[in-house]
Structures are given as C-alpha cells and as structure tokens.
Design a protein around this motif. Structure first.
Motif, PDB file in Angstrom:
ATOM      1  N   ALA A 120      48.626  11.223  31.858  1.00 15.69           N
ATOM      2  CA  ALA A 120      47.381  11.810  31.364  1.00 15.69           C
ATOM      3  C   ALA A 120      47.677  12.924  30.373  1.00 15.69           C
ATOM      4  CB  ALA A 120      46.539  12.324  32.521  1.00 15.69           C
ATOM      5  N   ASN A 121      48.697  13.719  30.645  1.00 12.90           N
ATOM      6  CA  ASN A 121      49.188  14.705  29.686  1.00 12.90           C
ATOM      7  C   ASN A 121      50.669  14.913  29.948  1.00 12.90           C
ATOM      8  OD1 ASN A 121      49.457  16.977  31.680  1.00 12.90           O
ATOM      9  ND2 ASN A 121      47.228  16.647  31.810  1.00 12.90           N
ATOM     10  N   SER A 122      51.334  15.540  29.025  1.00 10.96           N
ATOM     11  CA  SER A 122      52.793  15.631  29.074  1.00 10.96           C
ATOM     12  C   SER A 122      53.296  16.416  30.273  1.00 10.96           C
ATOM     13  CB  SER A 122      53.305  16.273  27.782  1.00 10.96           C
ATOM     14  OG  SER A 122      52.731  17.560  27.608  1.00 10.96           O
ATOM     15  N   SER A 123      52.457  17.240  30.875  1.00  9.71           N
ATOM     16  CA  SER A 123      52.906  18.061  32.000  1.00  9.71           C
ATOM     17  C   SER A 123      52.869  17.319  33.329  1.00  9.71           C
ATOM     18  CB  SER A 123      52.035  19.325  32.095  1.00  9.71           C
ATOM     19  OG  SER A 123      50.678  18.963  32.336  1.00  9.71           O
ATOM     20  N   ASP A 124      52.284  16.120  33.359  1.00 12.23           N
ATOM     21  CA  ASP A 124      52.211  15.367  34.611  1.00 12.23           C
ATOM     22  C   ASP A 124      53.600  14.935  35.053  1.00 12.23           C
ATOM     23  OD1 ASP A 124      49.516  15.636  34.666  1.00 12.23           O
ATOM     24  OD2 ASP A 124      49.070  13.626  33.906  1.00 12.23           O
ATOM     25  N   ALA A 125      53.824  14.951  36.364  1.00  8.77           N
ATOM     26  CA  ALA A 125      55.130  14.558  36.903  1.00  8.77           C
ATOM     27  C   ALA A 125      55.328  13.050  36.824  1.00  8.77           C
ATOM     28  CB  ALA A 125      55.253  15.038  38.346  1.00  8.77           C
ATOM     29  N   THR A 126      54.289  12.285  37.035  1.00  6.60           N
ATOM     30  CA  THR A 126      54.385  10.826  37.007  1.00  6.60           C
ATOM     31  C   THR A 126      53.271  10.242  36.160  1.00  6.60           C
ATOM     32  OG1 THR A 126      53.030  10.624  39.011  1.00  6.60           O
ATOM     33  CG2 THR A 126      55.434  10.718  39.299  1.00  6.60           C
ATOM     34  N   ALA A 127      53.513   9.032  35.679  1.00  4.13           N
ATOM     35  CA  ALA A 127      52.492   8.332  34.903  1.00  4.13           C
ATOM     36  C   ALA A 127      51.429   7.779  35.844  1.00  4.13           C
ATOM     37  CB  ALA A 127      53.126   7.202  34.100  1.00  4.13           C
TER      38      ALA A 127
ATOM     39  N   ALA B 222      42.877  16.817  29.808  1.00  6.98           N
ATOM     40  CA  ALA B 222      43.507  15.864  30.723  1.00  6.98           C
ATOM     41  C   ALA B 222      43.428  14.439  30.205  1.00  6.98           C
ATOM     42  CB  ALA B 222      42.847  15.943  32.096  1.00  6.98           C
ATOM     43  N   THR B 223      42.867  14.240  29.004  1.00  7.56           N
ATOM     44  CA  THR B 223      42.759  12.897  28.440  1.00  7.56           C
ATOM     45  C   THR B 223      43.875  12.667  27.446  1.00  7.56           C
ATOM     46  OG1 THR B 223      41.346  13.600  26.615  1.00  7.56           O
ATOM     47  CG2 THR B 223      40.257  12.984  28.663  1.00  7.56           C
ATOM     48  N   THR B 224      44.104  11.393  27.129  1.00  2.00           N
ATOM     49  CA  THR B 224      45.135  11.065  26.142  1.00  2.00           C
ATOM     50  C   THR B 224      44.510  11.068  24.765  1.00  2.00           C
ATOM     51  OG1 THR B 224      44.661   8.730  26.392  1.00  2.00           O
ATOM     52  CG2 THR B 224      46.374   9.637  27.792  1.00  2.00           C
ATOM     53  N   GLY B 225      45.125  11.746  23.816  1.00  2.00           N
ATOM     54  CA  GLY B 225      44.633  11.761  22.450  1.00  2.00           C
ATOM     55  C   GLY B 225      43.496  12.739  22.260  1.00  2.00           C
ATOM     56  N   GLU B 226      42.975  12.772  21.033  1.00  4.44           N
ATOM     57  CA  GLU B 226      41.860  13.640  20.688  1.00  4.44           C
ATOM     58  C   GLU B 226      40.832  12.812  19.942  1.00  4.44           C
ATOM     59  OE1 GLU B 226      43.442  16.774  18.391  1.00  4.44           O
ATOM     60  OE2 GLU B 226      44.565  17.673  20.031  1.00  4.44           O
TER      61      GLU B 226
ATOM     62  N   GLY C   7      33.919   5.064  32.979  1.00  2.00           N
ATOM     63  CA  GLY C   7      34.617   6.197  32.409  1.00  2.00           C
ATOM     64  C   GLY C   7      34.282   7.491  33.138  1.00  2.00           C
ATOM     65  N   THR C   8      35.209   8.417  33.079  1.00  5.52           N
ATOM     66  CA  THR C   8      35.020   9.738  33.677  1.00  5.52           C
ATOM     67  C   THR C   8      35.406  10.792  32.657  1.00  5.52           C
ATOM     68  OG1 THR C   8      37.286   9.836  34.537  1.00  5.52           O
ATOM     69  CG2 THR C   8      35.610   8.800  35.952  1.00  5.52           C
ATOM     70  N   ALA C   9      35.147  12.041  33.013  1.00  5.95           N
ATOM     71  CA  ALA C   9      35.531  13.124  32.109  1.00  5.95           C
ATOM     72  C   ALA C   9      37.034  13.132  31.879  1.00  5.95           C
ATOM     73  CB  ALA C   9      35.071  14.462  32.685  1.00  5.95           C
ATOM     74  N   GLU C  10      37.811  12.752  32.902  1.00  3.03           N
ATOM     75  CA  GLU C  10      39.259  12.721  32.768  1.00  3.03           C
ATOM     76  C   GLU C  10      39.753  11.446  32.095  1.00  3.03           C
ATOM     77  OE1 GLU C  10      37.654  13.271  35.606  1.00  3.03           O
ATOM     78  OE2 GLU C  10      37.889  15.469  35.621  1.00  3.03           O
ATOM     79  N   ASN C  11      38.954  10.372  32.143  1.00  2.00           N
ATOM     80  CA  ASN C  11      39.390   9.082  31.597  1.00  2.00           C
ATOM     81  C   ASN C  11      38.186   8.386  30.957  1.00  2.00           C
ATOM     82  OD1 ASN C  11      40.943   6.816  31.028  1.00  2.00           O
ATOM     83  ND2 ASN C  11      40.724   5.940  33.083  1.00  2.00           N
ATOM     84  N   PRO C  12      37.737   8.894  29.790  1.00  2.00           N
ATOM     85  CA  PRO C  12      36.514   8.370  29.173  1.00  2.00           C
ATOM     86  C   PRO C  12      36.810   7.265  28.159  1.00  2.00           C
ATOM     87  CG  PRO C  12      37.238  10.285  27.981  1.00  2.00           C
ATOM     88  CD  PRO C  12      38.266  10.058  29.060  1.00  2.00           C
ATOM     89  N   TRP C  13      35.727   6.715  27.608  1.00  2.00           N
ATOM     90  CA  TRP C  13      35.833   5.976  26.357  1.00  2.00           C
ATOM     91  C   TRP C  13      36.234   6.976  25.276  1.00  2.00           C
ATOM     92  CZ3 TRP C  13      35.058   0.935  24.709  1.00  2.00           C
ATOM     93  CH2 TRP C  13      34.635   0.026  25.690  1.00  2.00           C
TER      94      TRP C  13
END
Length: 686
Positions: free
Chosen positions: A611-618, A40-44, A350-356
């Motif tokens: 968050a990922n390409s499958s999300d309906a909205t940014a 659910a995060t952006t990038g790797e 930061g969170t697991a879904e939106n970390p550093w």
C-alpha cells in the motif's frame, strides 16, 4: 487496401482534456478522502469509491416514484425496457451489391447446371458409347476376322498338333515306329502297314530313324485327329488294335478347334478395338455436352443475377440491450440467484484506503524495434487493487441484462420514434436472437487501463497513435479449488446465459418492446448455460507491446501489436519455463532471471504491491503480468503459479440446464499462460 500516407500525431494534452471532461459529470459521486487515507493508496490522482450503488435501466414512466423492484409488483423484470440501441452504419453498398450478385449468380448457376446435366448431359456418354461400338463392330468385323486368320491360323494349328504329339498315345506310336526303322524292320516283311508312308532307310541310323518315325507320327495325327481323318486307316496294325480300336473316334478335331479359337480371338480383338474407339467418341461427345451445359448455365445465371437487388438482403444488424442492471449479488434475504437480473440492493466498491483511481504517470519503455526508446506519459484508470489474501467480500456485484439482436433487410424502414429512439417497423421475430445474461459474485478488482501515445514506428499504423495497456480481471471465487456440483450456493458465484421464455405468453407481444413500449419478456427460471465460479484475467497490451486503436481508410483497427524479435523487449513479456526439457535462452545473452513475464490469475498477477513503501509486507496482487488465464469451475493452483482443472466426480464449472429441469455437468476448464503474440481485428465494408 487503403493505408495512411502521413502519420497523425496524437497530442497528450488533448487526451488529458478528453479524460477530464469525461470524468467531470461524476464529480457528485466523488468521496472526500483525507490526506491520511490518500497516503495509504498507491499512486496519486483522483480517487473514487461507490457506496450502496445500484442501477437498472427501466422504461420511462413519469408517474413512477421508484423502480418496479422497490414497489413490490409481481414480475418486476417486465419493466426492464430501458435500452441502449446499437446500429452499425456505413455499409459499402457497392461491395454489398457485388456480394448479392455473386450469391444469386452462384445459386442460379448451380440450379441451371444441375438441370442441364439431367436434360443434356446425363446418358450422353453411355448412349454414344453403345452406338459407336456397334457401328465399329459392323464396319470392321470381316476385316478383323481375316487379319486374325492370316496372323494366327498356323500358330494355333501348330499348337494343337504339338499337344497331340506329346500325348501318351502318339509317344507310344513314335517309339514303335522308331524301333521299326532303327532295327531294320522296314526292310523286311515284319514292317506293318498302318496307313502312313513307309520310308526306306538303312538300319541302325539313329537320326534318320527319328526323322522317319516323326514323319509317320505327324501323318498318324492327321489320320486320327486332323484333315485326313476320313482317309484309309488299316485296322490290322498292332497300333490300331492297341490304341485306336474302341478308344479313339476319328474326326478333324484339330481344324474344328483351330477355327473356334480363331473366331474367339477375332471377337476379342474386335471388342477391344471397338471399346477403345467407343470410349474416345463417348468422351468427346460427353465433353461437348458438358461444355454446352456450362455455357447455358452461365447465360441463365447471368440473366437471373442481373436482376439482383441488395434491398432484400438481411445484412443490417440492430442491437437492443435492455435492463442493464448492477446491484448486490445478495437480495434482501441474503440469497443469491441466477434466476433474476436485479436484487434492488446496493453494493460498495472501493474504500478510502483502496479506491478507484484516475491518475497520470510516466514510464521509460522500448517499443516496436531495437533502441526505439522513450519516456511515455500515460493516463490510468485503475479499479481497486485485488488483495493477496482471499477476499469474499469483494465478490459482491451482480450484473444483469437482456438483449434482442436482429438481422434486418436493407429496405426495412428507418423511421424512428422521436420520443423513444426506437424504430417504428422493420424488425421481425423470425430473424431475432433474444438472450439474457446474469452474473453473480463479480469482482473487477485489480483491473486497469492505461492510455498513452505510442513511440515512433516505421509502421504507420503503430506510429505515435493511441495506445492502451489493459488488464481486465473478472473474478468470482478466490477458493475455486473446493467447488463441488453438490454445493448449495453455486449461483452465488457464476454466470448464466439463457434464451428460453418462461412461457409463450411471457415472450412479449412485439418484435421488441422498444417498438410499442410493451413489457419485457420473463425468461425461464433455470434454462441456460451456466458457468460456475469463472475467473477471467485478460492482458490486452502492455507498455512494451501496446494495444492500439487506429484506422485504415474508413476501417477501424484494433490490434495487439506484434512482439518484435528484440531481446530487450520480449524479455519484458515472455516467461522462462524452467520445467521444459532442453529449454535454453539461446544466443540472446539473456539468463532465466531476465525474463519478466508472468501469468495473471485469481491468485496472482505479477509483482505484489505494498500500500505504501513503509509497509512490512505486500497486501495486494500486482498489475504487471503479461499472460492471461481463464478458469471456470473447480480449478486448483499448482506450484509455479499454474492452474489445473480438477477432474473429480464432483468437479463442476460448465453446466447446461434444460427447461425440463435436466442438467448436464461438463466439468471444469482451465486455460493457462495465454500470451497474445499478435492480434489484429479490422472492420470491413465501412
């Protein structure tokens, strides 16, 4: 100026190794994230979150089991004496010595010059002028008088005679005499003897009658007013009885007046010639005196400057940053204050879904020149993404520190305490700046730094060197448009810079605590400069316009590179403002849609992210904006992503507060759409 003669390549593998080594000591702080969370995060890359984090730099105390804030002591900030010391080194002493010489020479020259003007110059012009003028007048008075008489005597007497000739009295005399000659009276017994010469002419001859009458008129003028005023003038003539008797006193007023006029003319001429001569002589004497003053001042200044030494110059800096603290903006009672630097309460970041996130990537870019393209790999350090929706929970960080900044003389002691790393002497309170910085409600979300190797360039400073694309976001308030000076929680989102101590006794004992391990000062509770709800979003370089770190000789270069005049590059950076009258894309062949630049502020920062390409909205704000903004206080967002500083009576942002409790509200500030076209910072003297 020293320049590189050979480009040095920067290996990406070395950069990757350096970053990995830097990150290694923090492994213990990494959070175990599930695959579901990472998806659910952006990038790797490597993710990092902070939980219940807090820190404060305090002095060493082997017997302490907790910080002074946890022990409940009064004024726990007195223990904030852990420090970071910054000592600029590498001074160019040859250059510094020349500066010292120049400084002392200039001061000595000015003193000697001013003193020389008083004793050897002031008054020279005036005294020379007076003496030269007097000498000229004495030597030339007789000559000028004789020349004036020879030149103007006839002219001046003629004008005086002419003035009498045109008088009513003499016109009456002329008319009478003309009539006598014209009608033949001069040939008979009726022609009166009035003391003038009787001319024998034939009657009725106009011109001869006029000439004879004019001759007699001139004679009468001399009898009455001129050089014949003592001659015989019969008193029986009709003219005498009607015009002279009891009305005119005969005297040689013509020659007397002429002589007075000649004397005045001679005096005027002599004065003018003497003045012109005296001015030239005075100027020559003045110039000579001033040249002597300057020469003597140069000699004196060189003698004094030759003894100059750089040892006493205060050109060395010494910086101590004390009590660096990060904590939750709210204390244990849920209150926020800018009067304290530390709350002893932890914060989550930061969170697991939106970390550093630490990760690698690559991008096709064009840099520096047309068709100078390549695929650039980079390492990125990214703070958690900033949400599009207002998120007060993310504005939860408190930053506090205080510092002593000294100006030291070059000959001050460089002996260091081996235990503390602090100097043992050489610091002076009289040359110290002591200040405190406290900030509440900080959020760095949305910030990122990319590190990469630039593409090749004909500019050796740009060529394959260390490049940065950085976005620094320091925000405190997602709803600043409603901020009011009357709000009770202004301290919850703001920054304070202060200098005053609570009292003289609270300002410490030594020049700085590092020298004697004494207590830290206690700053005044309210004094200082307050910046309420600052939202600062700075773009320093991007992949198309790198921010480079390099060197020239022994000097460090920090430069936001120049935007080239290449449409395919500047269109990625510039913004097309459609509301500007007459705006046009010119002959570049670009359309308004080709300009990708945008402004980063607390509300938006480029293309919004999912968050990922499958999300309906940014859900998150972007990171590709190219323009910066700074907003302080009551600032609203207008259509077109523009900022406007509100000017209502209750608007606030910049406030000064004194130790007496008085405050001055200067209102809000908005600096919008800032694009750095080119910025270069170069250290000198290293």
């Amino acid at each position: 100026m020293t320049q590189f003669t050979q480009a040095k390549l920067f290996r990406q593998s070395c950069l990757a190794a350096a970053v990995s080594i830097f990150a290694a000591p923090s492994v213990y702080a990494l959070q175990d994230l599930s695959d579901e969370a990472l998806s659910a995060t952006t990038g790797e890359g490597v993710a990092l979150t902070l939980e219940n984090f807090k820190m404060v730099f305090q002095g060493p105390n082997d017997r302490s089991t907790a910080s002074s804030y946890a022990s409940g002591m009064v004024d726990p900030g007195k223990n904030d004496t852990g420090f970071i010391r910054i000592i600029p080194t590498g001074e160019n002493y040859e250059q510094l010595g020349q500066r010292a010489y120049d400084k002392i020479y200039k001061a000595a020259y000015v003193d000697a010059y001013q003193q020389g003007r008083v004793t050897g110059y002031n008054g020279v012009y005036d005294s020379t002028f007076l003496s030269s003028k007097s000498t000229y007048e004495t030597n030339n008075a007789t000559r000028i008088t004789n020349e004036t008489i020879a030149t103007y005597s006839t002219e001046y007497r003629g004008r005086l005679v002419q003035s009498y000739l045109e008088s009513p009295t003499m016109k009456a005399y002329y008319d009478q005499r003309y009539a006598d000659y014209y009608d033949g009276s001069s040939a008979g017994l009726s022609f009166e003897n009035d003391g003038t010469t009787k001319e024998s002419i034939t009657p009725f001859l106009k011109e001869k009658s006029q000439a004879a009458a004019l001759k007699n008129t001139y004679e009468m003028i001399e009898l009455l007013y001129g050089n014949n005023s003592t001659g015989n003038l019969p008193t029986t003539s009709t003219f005498y009885k009607n015009y002279v008797s009891g009305k005119i006193t005969r005297s040689n007023i013509i020659d007397t007046t002429k002589d007075a006029q000649l004397n005045a003319k001679a005096a005027e001429t002599l004065n003018q010639l003497a003045t012109d001569y005296a001015k030239l002589e005075a100027q020559k004497a003045s110039d000579a005196a001033l040249a002597t003053v300057k020469k003597n001042a140069e000699i004196t200044a060189k003698q004094i400057a030759s003894t100059a030494t750089v040892s006493s110059l205060r050109s060395k800096a010494d910086v101590f940053i004390y009590g660096l603290a990060l904590s939750n903006s709210k204390d244990k009672n849920g209150k926020s204050s800018l009067a304290t630097r530390y709350t002893d309460q932890g914060f989550n970041w930061g969170t697991a879904e939106n970390p550093w996130l630490f990760h690698a990537g690559n991008q096709d870019v064009e840099q520096f020149a047309k068709d100078n393209k390549g695929n650039v790999g980079y390492l990125a350090i990214e703070a958690p993404l900033k949400k599009i929706a207002a998120d007060d929970a993310s504005n939860n960080i408190k930053l506090g520190l205080w510092m002593d900044v000294f100006s030291r003389s070059l000959n001050s002691s460089n002996v260091v305490d081996p235990i503390t790393g602090a100097p043992t002497s050489g610091l002076d309170k009289d040359y110290r700046l002591r200040t405190q910085i406290v900030a509440n409600g900080l959020s760095f979300n949305g910030s990122q730094v990319r590190i990469f190797q630039t593409l090749k360039s004909t500019n050796t400073n740009y060529n394959q060197t260390l490049g940065l694309a950085s976005l620094i976001r320091i925000n405190t308030n997602d709803r600043a448009e409603s901020l009011s000076i009357n709000d009770g929680d202004l301290d919850a989102r703001g920054m304070r810079i202060s200098t005053a101590a609570r009292s003289e006794l609270d300002d410490g004992t030594a020049a700085t605590p590092a020298m004697d391990r004494s207590a830290a000062p206690i700053f005044h509770e309210t004094e200082g400069l307050y910046l309420y709800s600052p939202n600062i979003n700075l773009v320093l370089g991007n992949m198309y316009q790198p921010f480079i770190v390099g060197s020239e000789g022994r000097n460090i270069i920090l430069e936001v590179t120049r935007i080239p005049n290449v449409p395919s590059i500047y269109s990625k950076i510039y913004t097309y403002y459609t509301d500007i009258p007459g705006n046009t894309t010119g002959t570049s062949g670009l359309t308004a849609a080709d300009f990708k630049g945008s402004t980063c502020n607390v509300y938006s920062c480029g293309t919004e992210l999912k968050a990922n390409s499958s999300d309906a909205t940014a859900l998150y704000q972007g990171r590709n904006a190219t323009h910066s903004s700074i907003a302080i206080g009551t600032v609203e967002r207008l259509p077109g992503n523009l900022l406007n500083a509100k000017s209502t009576d209750t608007a606030t942002g910049v406030v000064f507060k004194g130790v007496n409790g008085q405050s001055t509200n200067l209102g809000s500030v908005a600096i919008d759409g800032v694009l750095i076209q080119h910025l270069k910072i170069r250290t000198t003297g290293l």
